[in-house]
Design a protein around this motif. Structure first.
Motif, PDB file in Angstrom:
ATOM      1  N   ARG A   1     -21.462  -6.169  -0.987  1.00  0.00           N
ATOM      2  CA  ARG A   1     -20.973  -6.608  -2.294  1.00  0.00           C
ATOM      3  C   ARG A   1     -21.722  -7.836  -2.795  1.00  0.00           C
ATOM      4  O   ARG A   1     -21.508  -8.275  -3.927  1.00  0.00           O
ATOM      5  CB  ARG A   1     -19.477  -6.928  -2.204  1.00  0.00           C
ATOM      6  CG  ARG A   1     -18.587  -5.721  -2.040  1.00  0.00           C
ATOM      7  CD  ARG A   1     -17.182  -6.140  -1.616  1.00  0.00           C
ATOM      8  NE  ARG A   1     -17.189  -6.594  -0.228  1.00  0.00           N
ATOM      9  CZ  ARG A   1     -16.951  -5.792   0.809  1.00  0.00           C
ATOM     10  NH1 ARG A   1     -16.663  -4.526   0.595  1.00  0.00           N
ATOM     11  NH2 ARG A   1     -16.981  -6.254   2.036  1.00  0.00           N
TER      12      ARG A   1
ATOM     13  N   SER B   1      -9.956  -5.269   6.796  1.00  0.00           N
ATOM     14  CA  SER B   1     -10.036  -4.019   6.045  1.00  0.00           C
ATOM     15  C   SER B   1      -9.912  -4.314   4.553  1.00  0.00           C
ATOM     16  O   SER B   1      -9.230  -5.253   4.148  1.00  0.00           O
ATOM     17  CB  SER B   1      -8.910  -3.067   6.476  1.00  0.00           C
ATOM     18  OG  SER B   1      -8.980  -2.807   7.857  1.00  0.00           O
ATOM     19  N   GLN B   2     -10.580  -3.515   3.750  1.00  0.00           N
ATOM     20  CA  GLN B   2     -10.564  -3.678   2.289  1.00  0.00           C
ATOM     21  C   GLN B   2     -10.821  -5.133   1.889  1.00  0.00           C
ATOM     22  O   GLN B   2     -10.031  -5.757   1.195  1.00  0.00           O
ATOM     23  CB  GLN B   2      -9.234  -3.201   1.717  1.00  0.00           C
ATOM     24  CG  GLN B   2      -8.950  -1.727   1.974  1.00  0.00           C
ATOM     25  CD  GLN B   2      -7.564  -1.319   1.521  1.00  0.00           C
ATOM     26  OE1 GLN B   2      -6.577  -2.002   1.752  1.00  0.00           O
ATOM     27  NE2 GLN B   2      -7.492  -0.186   0.854  1.00  0.00           N
TER      28      GLN B   2
ATOM     29  N   GLU C   1     -20.748  -6.344   9.455  1.00  0.00           N
ATOM     30  CA  GLU C   1     -20.188  -5.451   8.440  1.00  0.00           C
ATOM     31  C   GLU C   1     -20.291  -4.019   8.951  1.00  0.00           C
ATOM     32  O   GLU C   1     -21.373  -3.530   9.253  1.00  0.00           O
ATOM     33  CB  GLU C   1     -20.924  -5.591   7.110  1.00  0.00           C
ATOM     34  CG  GLU C   1     -20.320  -4.714   6.017  1.00  0.00           C
ATOM     35  CD  GLU C   1     -21.007  -4.882   4.668  1.00  0.00           C
ATOM     36  OE1 GLU C   1     -20.409  -4.501   3.648  1.00  0.00           O
ATOM     37  OE2 GLU C   1     -22.145  -5.399   4.646  1.00  0.00           O
TER      38      GLU C   1
ATOM     39  N   GLY D   1     -12.520   2.608  10.001  1.00  0.00           N
ATOM     40  CA  GLY D   1     -11.356   2.862   9.181  1.00  0.00           C
ATOM     41  C   GLY D   1     -10.177   3.444   9.906  1.00  0.00           C
ATOM     42  O   GLY D   1      -9.249   3.946   9.294  1.00  0.00           O
TER      43      GLY D   1
ATOM     44  N   ASP E   1      -1.985  -6.819   4.869  1.00  0.00           N
ATOM     45  CA  ASP E   1      -2.721  -5.666   4.333  1.00  0.00           C
ATOM     46  C   ASP E   1      -4.140  -5.541   4.882  1.00  0.00           C
ATOM     47  O   ASP E   1      -4.745  -4.474   4.778  1.00  0.00           O
ATOM     48  CB  ASP E   1      -2.809  -5.767   2.804  1.00  0.00           C
ATOM     49  CG  ASP E   1      -1.534  -5.300   2.132  1.00  0.00           C
ATOM     50  OD1 ASP E   1      -0.732  -4.625   2.790  1.00  0.00           O
ATOM     51  OD2 ASP E   1      -1.335  -5.631   0.940  1.00  0.00           O
ATOM     52  N   HIS E   2      -4.671  -6.627   5.434  1.00  0.00           N
ATOM     53  CA  HIS E   2      -6.117  -6.642   5.684  1.00  0.00           C
ATOM     54  C   HIS E   2      -6.530  -6.929   7.121  1.00  0.00           C
ATOM     55  O   HIS E   2      -7.609  -6.507   7.534  1.00  0.00           O
ATOM     56  CB  HIS E   2      -6.782  -7.688   4.779  1.00  0.00           C
ATOM     57  CG  HIS E   2      -6.507  -7.489   3.329  1.00  0.00           C
ATOM     58  ND1 HIS E   2      -7.072  -6.475   2.597  1.00  0.00           N
ATOM     59  CD2 HIS E   2      -5.696  -8.168   2.466  1.00  0.00           C
ATOM     60  CE1 HIS E   2      -6.637  -6.545   1.343  1.00  0.00           C
ATOM     61  NE2 HIS E   2      -5.807  -7.551   1.241  1.00  0.00           N
TER      62      HIS E   2
ATOM     63  N   ASP F   1     -17.896   1.253   6.875  1.00  0.00           N
ATOM     64  CA  ASP F   1     -16.948   1.417   5.773  1.00  0.00           C
ATOM     65  C   ASP F   1     -16.744   0.136   4.983  1.00  0.00           C
ATOM     66  O   ASP F   1     -15.865   0.073   4.122  1.00  0.00           O
ATOM     67  CB  ASP F   1     -15.601   1.914   6.299  1.00  0.00           C
ATOM     68  CG  ASP F   1     -15.028   0.999   7.366  1.00  0.00           C
ATOM     69  OD1 ASP F   1     -15.672  -0.026   7.679  1.00  0.00           O
ATOM     70  OD2 ASP F   1     -13.942   1.311   7.891  1.00  0.00           O
TER      71      ASP F   1
ATOM     72  N   ASP G   1     -15.764  -2.741   6.281  1.00  0.00           N
ATOM     73  CA  ASP G   1     -14.905  -3.683   6.990  1.00  0.00           C
ATOM     74  C   ASP G   1     -15.757  -4.787   7.611  1.00  0.00           C
ATOM     75  O   ASP G   1     -16.913  -4.577   7.979  1.00  0.00           O
ATOM     76  CB  ASP G   1     -14.107  -2.987   8.089  1.00  0.00           C
ATOM     77  CG  ASP G   1     -13.013  -2.088   7.523  1.00  0.00           C
ATOM     78  OD1 ASP G   1     -12.867  -2.055   6.284  1.00  0.00           O
ATOM     79  OD2 ASP G   1     -12.310  -1.426   8.309  1.00  0.00           O
TER      80      ASP G   1
ATOM     81  N   LEU H   1       0.811  -1.213   0.000  1.00  0.00           N
ATOM     82  CA  LEU H   1       0.000   0.000   0.000  1.00  0.00           C
ATOM     83  C   LEU H   1       0.847   1.266   0.000  1.00  0.00           C
ATOM     84  O   LEU H   1       0.338   2.363   0.220  1.00  0.00           O
ATOM     85  CB  LEU H   1      -0.931   0.004   1.226  1.00  0.00           C
ATOM     86  CG  LEU H   1      -1.948  -1.147   1.284  1.00  0.00           C
ATOM     87  CD1 LEU H   1      -2.757  -1.075   2.567  1.00  0.00           C
ATOM     88  CD2 LEU H   1      -2.863  -1.121   0.076  1.00  0.00           C
TER      89      LEU H   1
ATOM     90  N   GLU I   1     -12.603  -6.395  -0.228  1.00  0.00           N
ATOM     91  CA  GLU I   1     -12.775  -6.648  -1.658  1.00  0.00           C
ATOM     92  C   GLU I   1     -11.508  -7.158  -2.320  1.00  0.00           C
ATOM     93  O   GLU I   1     -11.544  -7.713  -3.422  1.00  0.00           O
ATOM     94  CB  GLU I   1     -13.255  -5.373  -2.375  1.00  0.00           C
ATOM     95  CG  GLU I   1     -12.303  -4.190  -2.288  1.00  0.00           C
ATOM     96  CD  GLU I   1     -12.488  -3.382  -1.024  1.00  0.00           C
ATOM     97  OE1 GLU I   1     -11.789  -2.382  -0.856  1.00  0.00           O
ATOM     98  OE2 GLU I   1     -13.348  -3.756  -0.189  1.00  0.00           O
ATOM     99  N   GLU I   2     -10.352  -7.001  -1.660  1.00  0.00           N
ATOM    100  CA  GLU I   2      -9.095  -7.486  -2.225  1.00  0.00           C
ATOM    101  C   GLU I   2      -8.753  -8.903  -1.781  1.00  0.00           C
ATOM    102  O   GLU I   2      -7.751  -9.470  -2.234  1.00  0.00           O
ATOM    103  CB  GLU I   2      -7.948  -6.549  -1.835  1.00  0.00           C
ATOM    104  CG  GLU I   2      -8.108  -5.124  -2.354  1.00  0.00           C
ATOM    105  CD  GLU I   2      -6.951  -4.228  -1.941  1.00  0.00           C
ATOM    106  OE1 GLU I   2      -6.019  -4.739  -1.293  1.00  0.00           O
ATOM    107  OE2 GLU I   2      -6.968  -3.041  -2.265  1.00  0.00           O
TER     108      GLU I   2
END
Length: 969
Positions: A563, A621-622, A603, A361, A318-319, A606, A608, A257, A624-625
């Motif tokens: 999502r 976090s994030q 959920e 966040g 990252d998450h 944001d 998360d 990131l 979707e990745e």
């Protein structure tokens, strides 16, 4: 308290015998190389093993620097020398016959062309990539020679200043820590950056260029940054940067990131773009004498080499963020999450509530605060339409928060175990309990009272446990009960819904979740996961959701997020699917603990995702990745039969032996290893696939024949599979079953029969033998004549290659095989460059000789199942089954053939040595989707050949899928 880092330490039990890690590198196969104070180690995903040969001098076991080299090699710097490890062989780099010692710190750098820069004895040396390529193709050991990288006068000036570090920038600029300044070598000019450019005088031992182009410089007590295109460094030294411990190196790295990682005493620093974040013992990070190496791998996970604690892997970097009792939770059990309308975030635990001081966040800055007066197991926490906060416990209590005092007061007690509270539009609360459904409302005096809802009991035919409730998009209320599904339509009573596809309407349901498009997910007590939705007529249909990654795990919680992804919390990790592919997460991937709790998925505002477990809480976090494809690849590491160790990348031929043939593979994946399995088969023995969790398979006493071992890896937890790899070999028959032995047996048998009956049938046998001889001679003559006619019909009379008709038929046949789900086939059009010039200068006989020699050269190198034919004039067509333009193996094979022609001198009749080159255009069958004809592929190869001619000849141009499809379509 800050978050708990999901760290995994690898030490002696993992195979890492030395716990002072000094260097880290990842090669092109994804394997992790680990340098220590006493040896080189390799982590292939399953285990760590020693990788330095015993023949290395003892002093050279102190690894100081590791860096990937071109062609899959590895540069290994030691305190006494520099080595290149390639294909298991160590080659030393020398400078005029002397070793090149490599110190700790930033002492190696790669240029854009693959050349290596080495800081040794205060001077910068250069090892050219061409020498590395030569060493890789030379069977015998060679010596790599270093040369000065800078002009002599510049080298002398830098030597006087004293060099500490080197960095090769992406724009070709060489940065060096020189004296108490930075030196910049660019376009033949040397410049110094000092106080005038914002750089304080100190020894700059670590340099880094970030992806945005900024230059970072690190010393013992300062961290500076030069913005992209800037002329003045800015100070980013964190407050109270403590480096009381002497660190031989101060690594810096950039994560996926764009955040910068570096060390401080007892921990790690991370720059998030505006502030420094600190990670240390309070986060579970134990580094003993410090962090000596930082690596961000190709899956964006972080590895830390520590001085005394071995190798640490920061999984889910990252998450994932985790919190346990060590980070402020009142209890390890986390059951519920809720963010109220004021932005406060609440966590229900086994010993009451906790509240965070950070909003959505806020990352690692989020703090946990236990709430006094809420000491019981929290089953639910909700906010009603009047913004009143309510909490329920497994003890059967309901508490209400007084907003003026902030205190929680018990208003109802004595109910069964409460699993969920649900605010109703009329201001009441419904409580799903182990003993049925209850309504909580205020009486005329304003006191909260609870009553049993009898309508639910009458529909179910008695008391039933209700685990959770949810509203779908149409306002229907669904309840999961131990007696089956229960439904309440808006403004109506309770009913049992009729659901097509369920084995029984009384099947116990736990848990349940409502999603988009009126979907409802639920789990049944037999471990089944179901998805239910209405059709156009309003009838409900359920289908079982199949997920191999789910296995036999118990489902504890369900959630469909914004999502449309489905999250499934189980007693063995967390699963998620986007509707196409599944992925499972456990502690090796960042989850705080594998045992997830019921109704503990949430959920946040944001996006998360929060997960409650029996050992703490995790936040993703994030998310979707998370389903981004991981790098899953299988590599055949070795093939062995007794003392024979053939190269797995090359075909092999061996005599028959009763000894077993062992094939060993590696799958360099560092997470979710328990979901990994390998499918394999040995074609020639069986076409059936077998599956194993091992890393080796053996085949004993294989009979004679041709074989192809094929294998591919599958990771159920990652939801991915690798490409198929293969190894082809041939086993020759044993001598007693060879053709000569069989002929000998036949001859001996004939002799015995003749000797036994000679006195009776001598004349008859003589006449029979004579007749057989005449027939055999005539048959041989006819066969020879037939073979001669067949060869004349199929081969080119001049070159001996297949003629155009034969090679086109071969290409059609191989293309048809590829279309029947076989391996791909590559077609290569080859044209001899400047062939007319050969005819004009040396005559047509010389041109014919060149054509013959080119065919002879190529036929000697191609595989036995490849085909070469004369397409016309000086053009030839190569048919290469099993190869593809999209793979490195296919491209390297064709480029090798092109180079082979260029490197082979041809002798003419007058003794003249003539060298010719050729141009090639290559296409493969995978680019022929939607086309059943050979001609479009030949046309593409011809166009590629034309581009090869335009680009200067003596080269190969491959047709890409992007340009193939429009033309084939």
């Amino acid at each position: 308290m800050a978050q708990a880092l999901p760290l995994q330490y690898m030490q002696s039990a993992s195979g890492l015998d030395n716990l002072v890690v000094t260097a880290l590198a990842q090669d092109d196969k994804g394997r992790l190389w680990i340098g220590t104070e006493n040896g080189l180690y390799l982590h292939d995903g399953s285990r760590i093993a020693r990788a330095d040969p015993e023949a290395l001098p003892l002093a050279d076991r102190q690894i100081t620097k590791l860096m990937p080299a071109t062609r899959g090699g590895l540069w290994v710097g030691t305190a006494e020398a520099l080595w290149l490890r390639q294909d298991g062989r160590f080659t030393e780099v020398t400078d005029q016959g002397r070793p090149l010692p490599v110190g700790l710190g930033q002492t190696l750098a790669l240029t854009a062309t693959g050349d290596l820069l080495v800081l040794s004895r205060g001077r910068v040396k250069l090892v050219r990539a061409a020498m590395v390529a030569s060493a890789a193709t030379t069977p015998a050991p060679v010596s790599l020679q270093a040369e000065p990288a800078l002009p002599s006068e510049v080298e002398a000036e830098l030597t006087n200043l004293g060099l500490q570090s080197i960095l090769m920038g992406r724009e070709g600029t060489l940065w060096m820590g020189c004296g108490e300044a930075l030196c910049q070598w660019q376009q033949g000019r040397l410049a110094q950056w000092k106080a005038k450019q914002g750089l304080p005088p100190t020894l700059w031992s670590s340099l880094l260029q970030a992806r945005d182009g900024s230059i970072w410089a690190r010393s013992r007590a300062r961290i500076m940054r030069l913005p992209p295109g800037g002329q003045h460094f800015e100070a980013l030294t964190p407050a109270e940067l403590s480096l009381g411990t002497v660190h031989p190196q101060m690594p810096m790295a950039e994560d996926g990131l764009g955040r910068i990682l570096t060390l401080e005493d007892g921990g790690l620093l991370r720059w998030d773009g505006s502030r420094w974040e600190r990670f240390g013992r309070s986060n579970g990070l134990e580094v003993a004498g410090g962090v000596h190496a930082i690596l961000v791998d190709r899956d964006r996970e972080v590895w830390l080499g520590t001085a005394g604690r071995g190798l640490a892997r920061w999984s889910g970097y990252d998450h994932w963020s985790n919190w346990t009792m060590g980070q402020g939770l009142p209890d390890a059990e986390v059951w519920r999450f809720m963010r109220d309308s004021s932005g406060r975030f609440w966590l229900g635990t086994g010993s009451g509530l906790a509240q965070t001081s950070g909003g959505a966040g806020t990352g690692v800055r989020l703090q946990m605060h236990p709430i006094a007066g809420t000491a019981h197991q929290v089953g639910s926490v909700v906010e009603d339409e009047q913004h009143q906060l309510w909490m329920a416990t497994f003890k059967g209590e309901v508490l209400r928060r007084d907003e003026r005092s902030g205190q929680w007061r018990r208003v109802v007690a004595g109910l069964p175990v409460i699993y969920q509270l649900l605010p109703r539009p009329d201001g009441t609360l419904w409580a799903a309990t182990h003993g049925g459904l209850y309504e909580i409302r205020r009486d005329h005096a304003g006191q909260a009272v609870a009553r049993r809802i009898e309508a639910e009991r009458s529909v179910l035919g008695g008391d039933a446990a209700i685990s959770n409730m949810c509203h779908d998009e149409a306002g229907r209320l669904w309840l999961a009960t131990s007696a089956g599904l229960l439904l309440q339509l808006p403004g109506q009573g309770f009913t049992r819904p009729r659901v097509h596809g369920l084995p029984s309407e009384a099947t116990a349901v736990w848990p349940l979740a409502c999603g988009r498009h009126q979907r409802v997910y639920f789990a049944t007590r037999d471990g089944g996961l179901w998805r239910m939705a209405p059709d156009a007529t309003g009838d409900w249909y359920a289908e079982r959701v199949r997920a191999q990654a789910l296995g036999r795990r118990n489902i504890q919680s369900l959630l469909e997020d914004r999502r449309g992804w489905l999250w499934v919390a189980t007693d063995g990790g967390l699963l998620v699917t986007d509707g196409e592919r599944w992925r499972r997460f456990d502690p090796s991937e960042g989850l705080v603990w594998g045992d997830c709790n019921q109704n503990a998925l949430y959920e946040d505002q944001d996006g998360d995702i929060w997960v409650g477990t029996s050992q703490g809480a995790s936040r993703i976090s994030q998310p979707e990745e998370l389903l981004a494809p991981a790098n899953l690849a299988l590599h055949i590491a070795s093939v062995r039969r007794a003392q024979e160790t053939p190269d797995p990348a090359l075909p092999w031929q061996a005599n028959w032996s009763e000894l077993p043939l062992a094939i060993h593979w590696r799958v360099p994946v560092f997470a979710n290893r328990e979901g990994l399995r390998v499918w394999y088969r040995l074609r020639g023995q069986s076409d059936e696939w077998a599956v194993t969790s091992n890393q080796e398979v053996s085949f004993a006493a294989l009979p004679e024949g041709e074989y192809s071992f094929e294998a591919w890896a599958e990771n159920l937890d990652l939801g991915q599979r690798s490409a198929t790899v293969s190894f082809s070999f041939q086993i020759l028959p044993p001598w007693w079953r060879s053709q000569w032995a069989r002929l000998g047996y036949a001859a001996l048998m004939a002799c015995l029969v003749m000797a036994a009956h000679r006195w009776r049938v001598r004349r008859l046998m003589h006449r029979q033998t004579e007749l057989e001889r005449l027939v055999r001679e005539r048959t041989q003559a006819l066969e020879a004549s037939h073979e001669q006619m067949r060869q004349q019909a199929l081969t080119d009379g001049l070159t001996g290659a297949l003629n155009r008709r034969a090679i086109m038929a071969t290409a059609e046949r191989e293309l048809a095989r590829a279309r029947r789900s076989g391996p791909p086939v590559m077609l290569v059009l080859l044209d001899i460059d400047h062939f007319k010039r050969v005819n004009d200068r040396h005559g047509h006989p010389a041109g014919d000789a060149v054509l013959q020699a080119v065919v002879t050269c190529l036929q000697a190198d191609i595989r036995e199942y490849d085909a070469l034919g004369r397409y016309g004039g000086e053009e030839f067509l190569l048919v290469l089954p099993g190869l593809s333009c999209a793979t490195a193996a296919g491209r390297q094979r064709v480029e090798h053939l092109c180079c082979l022609v260029a490197q082979h001198p041809f002798a003419l009749e007058d003794g003249t040595q003539l060298t010719v080159t050729c141009s090639m255009g290559a296409v493969d069958s995978t680019q022929a989707e939607g086309s059943a004809e050979l001609k479009p592929l030949i046309d593409l190869a011809d166009q590629a050949l034309y581009r090869a001619k335009q680009q200067g000849r003596n080269r190969v141009v491959f047709v890409s899928a992007a340009e193939a499809q429009p033309r084939l379509g």
